[in-house]
Design an enzyme around this catalytic site. Sequence first.
Site, mmCIF file in Angstrom:
data_model
loop_
_atom_site.group_PDB
_atom_site.id
_atom_site.type_symbol
_atom_site.label_atom_id
_atom_site.label_comp_id
_atom_site.label_asym_id
_atom_site.label_seq_id
_atom_site.Cartn_x
_atom_site.Cartn_y
_atom_site.Cartn_z
ATOM 1 N N LYS A 136 -2.732 -0.954 -9.660
ATOM 2 C CA LYS A 136 -2.893 -0.062 -8.512
ATOM 3 C C LYS A 136 -4.355 0.337 -8.391
ATOM 4 C CE LYS A 136 -1.437 4.435 -7.347
ATOM 5 N NZ LYS A 136 -0.384 5.406 -7.509
ATOM 6 N N ASP A 143 6.021 13.636 -6.047
ATOM 7 C CA ASP A 143 6.016 12.822 -4.835
ATOM 8 C C ASP A 143 7.208 11.872 -4.839
ATOM 9 O OD1 ASP A 143 5.143 11.870 -2.400
ATOM 10 O OD2 ASP A 143 3.706 10.455 -3.249
ATOM 11 N N THR A 155 0.841 -1.179 0.000
ATOM 12 C CA THR A 155 0.000 0.000 0.000
ATOM 13 C C THR A 155 0.874 1.225 0.000
ATOM 14 O OG1 THR A 155 -1.561 -1.215 1.343
ATOM 15 C CG2 THR A 155 -1.891 1.148 1.183
ATOM 16 N N GLY A 156 0.546 2.178 -0.839
ATOM 17 C CA GLY A 156 1.363 3.381 -0.843
ATOM 18 C C GLY A 156 0.710 4.433 -1.692
ATOM 19 N N GLY A 157 1.272 5.611 -1.655
ATOM 20 C CA GLY A 157 0.724 6.695 -2.452
ATOM 21 C C GLY A 157 -0.769 6.798 -2.220
#
Lengths: 194, 699
Positions: B120, B217, B99-101
């Site tokens: 994603k 980011d 899990t990210g962003g």
Amino acid sequence: MAEPSQHEITQLLRAWSEGREEARERLMPIVYDELHRLARVHMGRERPGHTLQTTALVHEAYLRLIDASVENWNGRVHFFAVCAQMMRRILVDWARSRQSLKRGGNLRPVELDDALVVSPQPEVDLVGLDDALRALETVDPRKCRVVELRFFGGLSVEETATVLAVSVETVMRDWRLARSWLRRELTSGKSNDA
Amino acid sequence: MTPERWQEIERLYHLALEHGAGQRADFLARSCGQDEDLRKEVESLLASDEGADAYLQAHPADLAAQALAWDEARRHQPGQTVSHLAHLGRYQIAAELGTGGMGTVYRGTDPAIGRPVAIKVIAGVARSQDAAKLRERLRREARAAGALDHPNIVTVFDVGEDEEVTYIVMEFIQGVTLDELIQQTDGLLPSERALTILAEAARALDFAHARGVIHRDIKPGNIMVRADGSVKLTDFGIASVPAAATLTAPGDLPGTPSFISPEQLRGLEATARSDQFSLAVVAWMLLTGSKPFEGEHVATLLASIAMKEPEPSILLSTESDHVLRRALEKDPALRFASCSKFVEALQGACRPAVATSSPREKLPLRWIGVITAGVILAISLIVFLRRLGREAGNQAQKTAPPGVTIPAPQTVKRQPPPTTPSVTRVEPLPQPGKVRTFSADGLPYVWIPAGSFAMGCSPDDRECADDERPSHNVVISHGFWIGQTETTVMAYKRFARVTGRPMPPEPMFEGRPLNRGWHDDRQPIVGLTWGEGEAYCKWAGMRLPSEAEWEYAARGGDFQPRYGTPDAIAWYADNSGHKLLNSTDLWHAGSARYLEALKLNQNGPHAVAEKAANAFGLRDTLGNVWEWVNDWYAKDYYAGSPDRDPSGPSGGALRVLRGGSWYNGPRFVRVTPRHPNTPETRSVYNGIRCAGDSLSDKS
């Protein structure tokens, strides 16, 4: 009610940092709503139990609510002070409702995995702390603020001193005594129950 | 409880804490008299204070996240989550990758062609109030990244929606994120490896920037490293082509706080240079093992990103430090022109520091692919030979640093006379000591090697006072660090802020303020008592130098009264004011005249490091401000001084200051004058320069 503009909120923040308490009263509900709105958005994004989330939320709330181009460090610190009070309210409400759940209250169990509710530090009795803070506030409101800012808001000693317009030494003395007092109140409370 | 009673409890509680644990009971018994309740109250508070250090110390951030989530979950029935799905559109889901962003990533397959893909997903988009906006952002991400065809950028294949779930289909990369790699290597990624990763990331970013796509980011979690070492940037998750930038509401700014640029914090549009800033934060982390900006919670972190300079790291050479600081400038205009320019400068700055392996391995990696084996051999030989030569040179320097041997008188005569105006000696320094920033005050310190020298009146110096005689040989048996400059106002402000000590009274000279409101941070701090100077150095992790160390360092291996012409090396009475003066003549006209002239001419201290350095690279040892040293003063100390590490008389009424000041004439722009003062003296001429010991050379 029309949504308050960034400019108005920034003005409120400034008024509060200049000592006008009524400005804080007006800020509270705005910040509360915003934190919840953001929490909602983030809920969809990330898994529950994400540690960075709260601080990220506060950060995001600040950026959304405040016209950062005209605000200064002082304003930022005061904003986080408002958040500290919000956090106290949210946390204590949550803790109280968990207590009532355990006691078989009729709140519908939510689908958040309780196993995820793990705290790396020894659990603090938030409800007891809140009660004790109320008691402390009647004799010494400033110490209550110090605890609120330091513990619930995560402000440093220096930031706390800025918000309360007292010296760093005063904050450190207040913090030490308040902690001793609260710790004693909470442990003696427990032993009474037993 | 009445407030009065509480105040009394508080008073006694703090007083009792000032007593040792053993004396508290006595103290309380004395103070409380018959009031048993009062004594018990204070005693129980003191008991509760024992071991309370950790109590309430941690911010309940994780609890707060739970509480907020709970509060929300009460109102919103959670829907079906993606992890229960076997399919998304035509894609098969195999496993969750992380899990990210903005979402969770799954491993999957495109059955049409059997290609492995990464998918994603942004779950819960549909439930969100901002569903339309989030979905649009996701599509925009796909479009932006899909337009980028580069070996170091993850390819985007598809974007779709399935049962209120929005997803992006991307190239599946077998590898780890830089985050994971850092963890695997305990944060000790070799510098060369780190620089290669940074260089590839920089190339990918420059490529995207040239096409109007900003990543926005950049962080270790978005930099994938494959088994073969190549790098793939992923998650142009919040990147947007400028035309669509209007979709980002002011302040609605995702991003990872530790890596976010100050301009993004201010809500300004991210640019290519914002990515450069974030990449520089990653670089700093890779090279030092810690982040340049930290805060115990988000407010302090953000404040630090917005306005603080990174704390110096002992793991960075001065050159690397400069390069990184430039890429981390608050003002994007001051950063490098491109990410690659930044990383190239960093490679240049790091090369000497990382050159520890065999010559062959030191070849820049990017050369290797483009040259044939024969050329490699030839170049390796050349590099090898060059390096041999350089190392031989270094060796030569090591064996004969300046001032290490005691020269016989005839040797002194053969020394090249240091008469050239030293401006020409600033860059490059002839024999530079190592410069490092490692102390709490953030100032650069120079390594002075052990050695011996003739202390006191220089040969042929006609201006020596009695207390500068006799000249005598002194051995400095240990190398030491000494401030490259005098301690600045800025450094002292930091000290005052951290320790809660006051700034010294503002400097006034003949009724005229010299640095009103301590406005000029670059000037040396003045007006310190000896004790305050010592306290400062202690706080910085340093100490005051001994008088012998001071003179040894100030001489820089030289045996002359001064290391250049007064005007080239020092701020002194002739040149420290509005117009040039002849202070020697003025002095002879009488002290009242002298004071009046300096006042009218607005003489005063100047920013440090504007005048030429000595051979060790030290600035302003002569002139600007007198510097407190550790020694007590005795007029005749030199006659009986020990010859090893003299540390001054064992006591006295006066401490020594060295180096002359903006107020003194050319006679004091010499390395030997000794200026005694009572330790309590505060003066607009007196400042400090700290020194420090070290088991290693802190390199």
